[in-house]
Every structure is written in structure tokens, then in C-alpha cells.
Design an enzyme around this catalytic site. Structure first.
Site, PDB file in Angstrom:
ATOM      1  N   HIS A   1      42.520  47.958  63.378  1.00 56.97           N
ATOM      2  CA  HIS A   1      42.394  49.259  64.022  1.00 56.97           C
ATOM      3  C   HIS A   1      41.604  50.225  63.142  1.00 56.97           C
ATOM      4  O   HIS A   1      40.778  50.995  63.633  1.00 56.97           O
ATOM      5  CB  HIS A   1      43.789  49.840  64.298  1.00 56.97           C
ATOM      6  CG  HIS A   1      44.512  49.182  65.422  1.00 56.97           C
ATOM      7  ND1 HIS A   1      43.993  49.093  66.692  1.00 56.97           N
ATOM      8  CD2 HIS A   1      45.730  48.578  65.469  1.00 56.97           C
ATOM      9  CE1 HIS A   1      44.860  48.476  67.482  1.00 56.97           C
ATOM     10  NE2 HIS A   1      45.919  48.148  66.761  1.00 56.97           N
TER      11      HIS A   1
ATOM     12  N   HIS B   1      45.868  42.620  61.807  1.00 53.33           N
ATOM     13  CA  HIS B   1      45.702  43.292  63.095  1.00 53.33           C
ATOM     14  C   HIS B   1      45.704  44.810  62.910  1.00 53.33           C
ATOM     15  O   HIS B   1      44.830  45.519  63.442  1.00 53.33           O
ATOM     16  CB  HIS B   1      46.823  42.868  64.043  1.00 53.33           C
ATOM     17  CG  HIS B   1      46.972  43.742  65.246  1.00 53.33           C
ATOM     18  ND1 HIS B   1      46.332  43.483  66.441  1.00 53.33           N
ATOM     19  CD2 HIS B   1      47.679  44.888  65.433  1.00 53.33           C
ATOM     20  CE1 HIS B   1      46.644  44.429  67.305  1.00 53.33           C
ATOM     21  NE2 HIS B   1      47.462  45.298  66.721  1.00 53.33           N
ATOM     22  N   GLU B   2      46.688  45.334  62.149  1.00 55.35           N
ATOM     23  CA  GLU B   2      46.797  46.780  61.958  1.00 55.35           C
ATOM     24  C   GLU B   2      45.566  47.343  61.247  1.00 55.35           C
ATOM     25  O   GLU B   2      45.047  48.405  61.621  1.00 55.35           O
ATOM     26  CB  GLU B   2      48.064  47.114  61.167  1.00 55.35           C
ATOM     27  CG  GLU B   2      49.361  46.798  61.893  1.00 55.35           C
ATOM     28  CD  GLU B   2      49.509  47.567  63.192  1.00 55.35           C
ATOM     29  OE1 GLU B   2      49.007  48.713  63.279  1.00 55.35           O
ATOM     30  OE2 GLU B   2      50.106  47.019  64.139  1.00 55.35           O
TER      31      GLU B   2
ATOM     32  N   GLU C   1      43.796  47.161  71.232  1.00 55.53           N
ATOM     33  CA  GLU C   1      44.713  46.128  70.750  1.00 55.53           C
ATOM     34  C   GLU C   1      44.059  44.751  70.813  1.00 55.53           C
ATOM     35  O   GLU C   1      44.210  43.937  69.885  1.00 55.53           O
ATOM     36  CB  GLU C   1      46.002  46.139  71.573  1.00 55.53           C
ATOM     37  CG  GLU C   1      46.874  47.362  71.366  1.00 55.53           C
ATOM     38  CD  GLU C   1      47.321  47.530  69.932  1.00 55.53           C
ATOM     39  OE1 GLU C   1      47.622  46.504  69.273  1.00 55.53           O
ATOM     40  OE2 GLU C   1      47.373  48.677  69.461  1.00 55.53           O
TER      41      GLU C   1
ATOM     42  N   ASP D   1      43.269  42.368  67.607  1.00 57.36           N
ATOM     43  CA  ASP D   1      43.633  40.948  67.577  1.00 57.36           C
ATOM     44  C   ASP D   1      42.414  40.101  67.232  1.00 57.36           C
ATOM     45  O   ASP D   1      42.498  39.159  66.431  1.00 57.36           O
ATOM     46  CB  ASP D   1      44.192  40.512  68.934  1.00 57.36           C
ATOM     47  CG  ASP D   1      45.625  40.958  69.140  1.00 57.36           C
ATOM     48  OD1 ASP D   1      46.252  41.435  68.180  1.00 57.36           O
ATOM     49  OD2 ASP D   1      46.124  40.834  70.279  1.00 57.36           O
TER      50      ASP D   1
END
Length: 438
Positions: free
Chosen positions: A301, A297-298, A376, A380
Site C-alpha cells: 500500500h 501486502h501492507e 487491496e 496483494d
């Protein structure tokens, strides 16, 4: 920007009640945020979890999460009210001009002549202002750490560590803040009406410098960053970074448990050299696949360009702040409304200007949070595309339970305050995307 000159002239109105305007903005902002907090506090009094969480969260955990949320909410009410009283008192009793004059008197009496001048006075004023604010807020921070967080089992730090952190923070504020403020003021004085171009470039350089020195000089003063030991987690994280062509330079484990039982993971660094940091609490309480899913997930970004986009928007925000400030910097009526006659300190003008900017900043904050929540969801979705739908869902639930994070939120409160979607929204989106990926 040609419009700034006429704007500055139109805003400098002798006798205009700037003090009343700023007080009005402050009270309106306080009333608006208090209204949102009241709405959220009502939400925290609900006794049943959202339907989407009934199978994932026990009633006991939900009750404890709600109790934790109410405790933080009550603390927030008291702290924000006290902050509003402090701000109004500062304005009503003319503490800014009195403090400025006091600092100037001390410098004139005790400092060598070469240290006289606005820059030295501004630096000393800023240091004293920050220290007074730290002392005023100390009871609230102490209560939050050793009463509120302690009650719910999150606090891990000792009183010695708590106060040592404060001292270190103040020293860093002086060491880094003084030359940065001196540079800011010198640029404004040197470049006249067009200073905002150069101040913006200066701040951009400061940001790049701080990104570079933070892991080397600053972070080790508060935490220990240890290279991750060889094992399955390190192998999987490095494989994920290689798969995404993420420029991973270091993979660290940070001793977050030194202060709190809360968990987290993040990355930082320059575009060509990134560092991943994973809290020891996250590793201890999660499966390897779940930690990797969180990092998926990070890194989403990064892959989707969210960090670059947010950085670009923040730079635009800074530029327009500095540009608008150029229309206020010589506003005699503004300075005189706050008791500054015959002197117009740049630092004071910037502080007052930021108070005037509150309505615009409120709108900007709303916009940034809406955009952040969208990013976000996209991050995801990226983790789902990597095959981590189930693992990420499990990890989000675990993090929510372990951190006793709020399970549900008032829609208006979350829209304004939250940078992340609430858990039920994220789980629904993950479930839908997971089904599409099958």
C-alpha cells in the site's frame, strides 16, 4: 468559490420543510442499508462454502463462521433500528433546541461571565451530547463484547477494562475535542464566508498533530507497545523494509490479546518516519514467512502510493464538505425548522448539514470502498511480486479462519460496505498472479 453565495440564497427558503427532508433522507438511508443487510443475512444462511474454499476450510469452521456472521447481523439489525428510533425521537421532540437552551441556562447561572458565549456553550453541548450517545449505546457495546464475542471465543477483556476504556475515551474526547472544536468555531467566526479554506488547513494540521501524538500519548493508555525482540521475524521484517526503502523507525508488538483474539498488523506515521505494529495474536498463530507476507501486502500500500492517494481524496472530501457548509451556515429557514429562533449556533448548523449530506456521503462511501478494494488487489499483487504468493494465501486463509470472518458475501452488500475483497476473490487473484510470476 463564486457559486456558493447564490447557492446559499437559493437554499434559504422561508417555510421550507427541512425537518421533513432530513427525516426522509434518514429513513431512505436506513431502508437502503437494511435492504442490503437482509440480502447479506440470507447469504449467511447458506450451508456450503464457496467452491474455491472447499479445500481450505472445513465444514465445521465454515458453519461456525456463518453462525458468527448471523449473530453479528442480528445484533446489527437491532442496533440500527434503535439508532433510527433515537434519531427520529431527537427530531420529533426537538431535543436539539431544548438541549442547547438547557446548556445555555446552566452556563448563564453557574459559569463566570468570561465563559459565556457560543464557543463555551458549543463545547459543553458537544461533550454532553457525546456522553449521552455513549450511555445510549452502552448496552449494545456491552452485549457485543461480553455476549456475542464471548460466545465465539474472541473476547479477552474484563468488565473493569471495558469500563476503564470508556472512561479514558471520554477524557481524551474532552482533552483533545474541546480545543479542536474551539479552534474550528473561532476560525468560522473570524474569517466569514471564506472560512472553509482556513478550517480545512486547520483540520489538516490537527491530523498531522494527532498522527504524531497518537503513539506517544494515546495508544499507551490502551495498549502496550513493546519493541520486537531479536529473532527471525524481526530480521526478516527489517530486511523487507530495507529492501523497499521503507522509512521504518520502530517495529512494535502490541498486546492485542488483552482485549480480543482477533489478529491484525498495520503501519502508521509521518512520511519520513513510519512505525510497524504487529498484533501478538498474529505472531502466535502464524509462521514467520506468513507474517512477513502480510507485511509485504501492507507495505505494498505504501509502495504503490495507496495511502497518499486515499489521504489526498479524503482531503478533497473534507474541503468540499466545508465549502458546501458555507452555503448552509447562515440558512435561517434550516435553523428555524428545527426550533432555533433568533440564534444560529455553528455547531448545530454543522450537525444538521451533515444530515442533509447523507445522499452524497452514501455515493462517496461507495466510491471509496470500490477504490479501496482495487488497492487491496494491487497490494496483494505487490506481495506476489516479492515472492510471497503462497505465504500470503496461507496467511489470508488462517486469518479468515482464526477471525471467523465471513467466507462469502452478497455482491451488492460487499460492494457498498466492504473495503476489502472477499476471500475467494483474493485467492483467485493470487493464484492467477502467482502463475504469471512463475
Amino acid at each position: 468559490m463564486d457559486f456558493l453565495g447564490p447557492l446559499a440564497q437559493s437554499l434559504d427558503c422561508p417555510g421550507f420543510n427541512w425537518k421533513g427532508l432530513i427525516i426522509g433522507f434518514g429513513l431512505a438511508h436506513y431502508a437502503f442499508e437494511s435492504y442490503l443487510s437482509i440480502r447479506q443475512h440470507k447469504k449467511l444462511q447458506e450451508t456450503k462454502p464457496p467452491k474455491s474454499l472447499e479445500a481450505a476450510v472445513t465444514q465445521e469452521v465454515y458453519d461456525k463462521s456463518q453462525a458468527y456472521g448471523r449473530a453479528k447481523s442480528k445484533h446489527g439489525f437491532v442496533e440500527s433500528f434503535f439508532g433510527q428510533v433515537t434519531n427520529l425521537s431527537t427530531i420529533y421532540f426537538d431535543l436539539l433546541p431544548k438541549g442547547w437552551a438547557l446548556i445555555g441556562g446552566v452556563i448563564a447561572q453557574y459559569a463566570p461571565a468570561r465563559f459565556s458565549g457560543e464557543i463555551t456553550q458549543s463545547i459543553l453541548f458537544f461533550i454532553v451530547f457525546n456522553q449521552v450517545s455513549t450511555i445510549i449505546n452502552l448496552p449494545f457495546n456491552y452485549y457485543k463484547t461480553f455476549v456475542l464475542e464471548e460466545k465465539f471465543g474472541f473476547n479477552q477483556q474484563t468488565k473493569k477494562l471495558f469500563f476503564t476504556d470508556i472512561v479514558k475515551t471520554q477524557i481524551l474526547f474532552v482533552v483533545f475535542g474541546s480545543p479542536i472544536l474551539a479552534g474550528f468555531l473561532a476560525i468560522v467566526k473570524t474569517f466569514g464566508d471564506n472560512f472553509f479554506y482556513y478550517v480545512w488547513l486547520f483540520v489538516l494540521g490537527v491530523q498531522a498533530f494527532m498522527i504524531t501524538v497518537y503513539p506517544i500519548w494515546i495508544l499507551p493508555l490502551f495498549n502496550t507497545l513493546a519493541p520486537m525482540e531479536p529473532g527471525q521475524l524481526k530480521t526478516d521484517v527489517e530486511a523487507l523494509a530495507a529492501r523497499l526503502k521503507f522509512p521504518l523507525k520502530h517495529l512494535y508488538v502490541i498486546d492485542g490479546s488483552k482485549r480480543s483474539a482477533h489478529s491484525n498488523a498495520y503501519f502508521f506515521g509521518l512520511p519520513w518516519s513510519k512505525h510497524i505494529v504487529i498484533y501478538d495474536t498474529l505472531i502466535e498463530k502464524s509462521e514467520v514467512s506468513e507474517v512477513v507476507a502480510v507485511l509485504g501486502h501492507e507495505l505494498g500500500h505504501w509502495k504503490e502510493g495507496h495511502t497518499t492517494k486515499m489521504f489526498g481524496i479524503s482531503q478533497f472530501h473534507l474541503f468540499y464538505i466545508f465549502a458546501l457548509f458555507s452555503a448552509f451556515i447562515n440558512n435561517t429557514s434550516l435553523y428555524e425548522a428545527f426550533g432555533f429562533y433568533g440564534t444560529q449556533p455553528i455547531l448545530i448548523g454543522f450537525l444538521l448539514f451533515n444530515d442533509i449530506l447523507q445522499p452524497l456521503d452514501t455515493v462517496f462511501k461507495l466510491f471509496m470502498n470500490v477504490l479501496s478494494r482495487r488497492f487491496e488487489f494491487e497490494a496483494d499483487a505487490f506481495a506476489v511480486s516479492l515472492g510471497y504468493a503462497e505465504e500470503l494465501s496461507k496467511s489470508l486463509i488462517k486469518l479468515q479462519v482464526q477471525n471467523l470472518a465471513t467466507m462469502d458475501a452478497d455482491w451488492l452488500y460487499s460492494c457498498y460496505h466492504y473495503t476489502h475483497p472477499i476471500l475467494p476473490e483474493r485467492l483467485r487473484a493470487l493464484e492467477l498472479r502467482g502463475k504469471k510470476a512463475q
